[in-house]
Design an enzyme around this catalytic site. Structure first.
Site, mmCIF file in Angstrom:
data_model
loop_
_atom_site.group_PDB
_atom_site.id
_atom_site.type_symbol
_atom_site.label_atom_id
_atom_site.label_comp_id
_atom_site.label_asym_id
_atom_site.label_seq_id
_atom_site.Cartn_x
_atom_site.Cartn_y
_atom_site.Cartn_z
ATOM 1 C CB SER A 273 24.942 9.402 44.333
ATOM 2 O OG SER A 273 24.114 9.977 45.317
ATOM 3 C CE LYS B 56 24.316 7.182 48.201
ATOM 4 N NZ LYS B 56 23.921 8.349 47.401
ATOM 5 C CB SER C 91 21.443 6.278 44.830
ATOM 6 O OG SER C 91 22.516 7.179 45.005
ATOM 7 C CE LYS D 15 24.946 5.040 43.543
ATOM 8 N NZ LYS D 15 24.008 5.981 42.883
#
Length: 365
Positions: A65, A68, A125, A231
């Protein structure tokens, strides 16, 4: 018309043999970097982009993720505060795209704001939020948004990266490296809206309660005074992935670990080491006269257009250099504040930053 006159340059502040720097912090530390359980690691000075530690930083790996980061960064570019209130309808494709992973639990037909999509993508997320965000930014065409992600990666110099989706779900064609993710993280954190979002620990918007998955922001770890985002990610194929940014005493670093079961502890250890050994130095301050031009009977100061900072080991201070790029001659009248040239700062030949030099007074030749 007055005749052109060649410029004689005299250095007012910068010396060819070195720079006079202003240390913001200079605590003694250990020069040995901490050990890490990550497959790939990199630590980068967020101000200059200088790499201060790396281990297997160029291996292409699945990244989960942290994909992202590019999704959120690309979406945030050019948005205004008013744009955050724009309402979009969640498509059936976006609603079905969580595939058992983290989700905002959107249903097809839900009407949600751009702000919810951004926070849902970067904090919770949400895989569905990421697809809905991409569709909102590309007239419903997720693939067009993915193409823009790859174009932005090329523009940033992420030479070992390819995106095949917007949320990081397992796909052998979605990969990057620790080095490329540091480049992306540094660029993304320069976007004010993106940086504000990823620094948020918890927010309630339009009835949605959204909490950040990045535990470095919690008081249990670094807290929000030092950690600025950005992140987390996890899949079985990628392992735990983490891109983070933190600051202290004027220093700011980006840390990236891929496939790291102890990612939070490792990031904290790298930050403690970096803060102790690479204090922040002001290379130049906005408005500071870095040189003087002799034009006829005039002494014209050349002014730094912005402040440049880099994290430098105290033992390396003598190896800092600067180089000026200036016009060969001036013709006619030049307004105060016009660009005269540039000053580039280097450490052992490695660039730390370039600043525009502005004429500090009216020039008449």
């Amino acid at each position: 018309m007055k005749q052109n006159r060649w410029i004689a340059l005299s250095m007012a502040v910068l010396l060819a043999a070195g720079l006079s720097l202003h240390a913001l912090a200079a605590e003694a530390g250990t020069s040995t970097p901490p050990e890490s359980s990550a497959t790939s690691t990199i630590v980068v000075d967020a101000w200059s982009g200088r790499v201060i530690y790396e281990d297997n930083a160029d291996e292409q790996r699945p990244i989960a993720s942290v994909t992202k980061i590019m999704t959120g960064y690309l979406a945030a570019e050019g948005l205004t505060e008013e744009d955050l209130d724009e309402i979009y309808t969640v498509s059936a494709h976006a609603a079905a795209s969580d595939e058992g992973g983290t989700s905002m639990y959107f249903e097809a037909g839900d009407e949600v704001s751009m702000e919810v999509l951004l926070y849902g993508t970067m904090l919770r997320s949400g895989n569905d939020a990421a697809v809905a965000l991409a569709e909102a930014c590309a007239d419903g065409d997720e693939q067009a948004f993915i193409d823009r992600m790859n174009a932005k990666a090329e523009e940033l110099g992420m030479t070992s990266t390819h995106f095949s989706n917007v949320n990081g779900l397992v796909d052998e064609d979605n990969y990057s490296t620790a080095r490329d993710l540091a480049i992306l993280g540094r660029a993304a954190m320069e976007n004010e809206l993106f940086a504000r979002i990823v620094a948020t620990w918890y927010i309630e918007i339009d009835g949605y309660q959204i909490e950040n998955h990045n535990m470095l922001l919690s008081d249990e770890y670094m807290g929000r005074e030092e950690c600025l985002g950005i992140k987390t990610g996890f899949t079985t194929a990628a392992g735990r992935t983490l891109v983070s940014c933190a600051q202290r005493d004027g220093s700011r670093f980006i840390v990236v670990t891929l496939n790291d079961a102890n990612d939070y502890e490792d990031h904290m250890a790298f930050y403690e080491w970096a803060f102790a050994n690479y204090p922040a130095y002001v290379l130049c301050e906005e408005g500071e006269a870095l040189a003087t031009l002799h034009v006829g009977n005039q002494d014209v100061p050349l002014i730094a257009s912005e402040t440049l900072v880099s994290s430098v080991e105290p033992s390396d201070e003598a190896d800092l250099r600067s180089a000026l790029t200036l016009p060969g001659r001036i013709s006619g009248t030049v307004s105060q504040g016009s660009v005269a040239g540039t000053a580039t700062f280097t450490l052992n030949g490695e660039p730390l930053g370039t600043v525009e030099l502005l004429y500090g007074s009216l020039v008449v030749s």
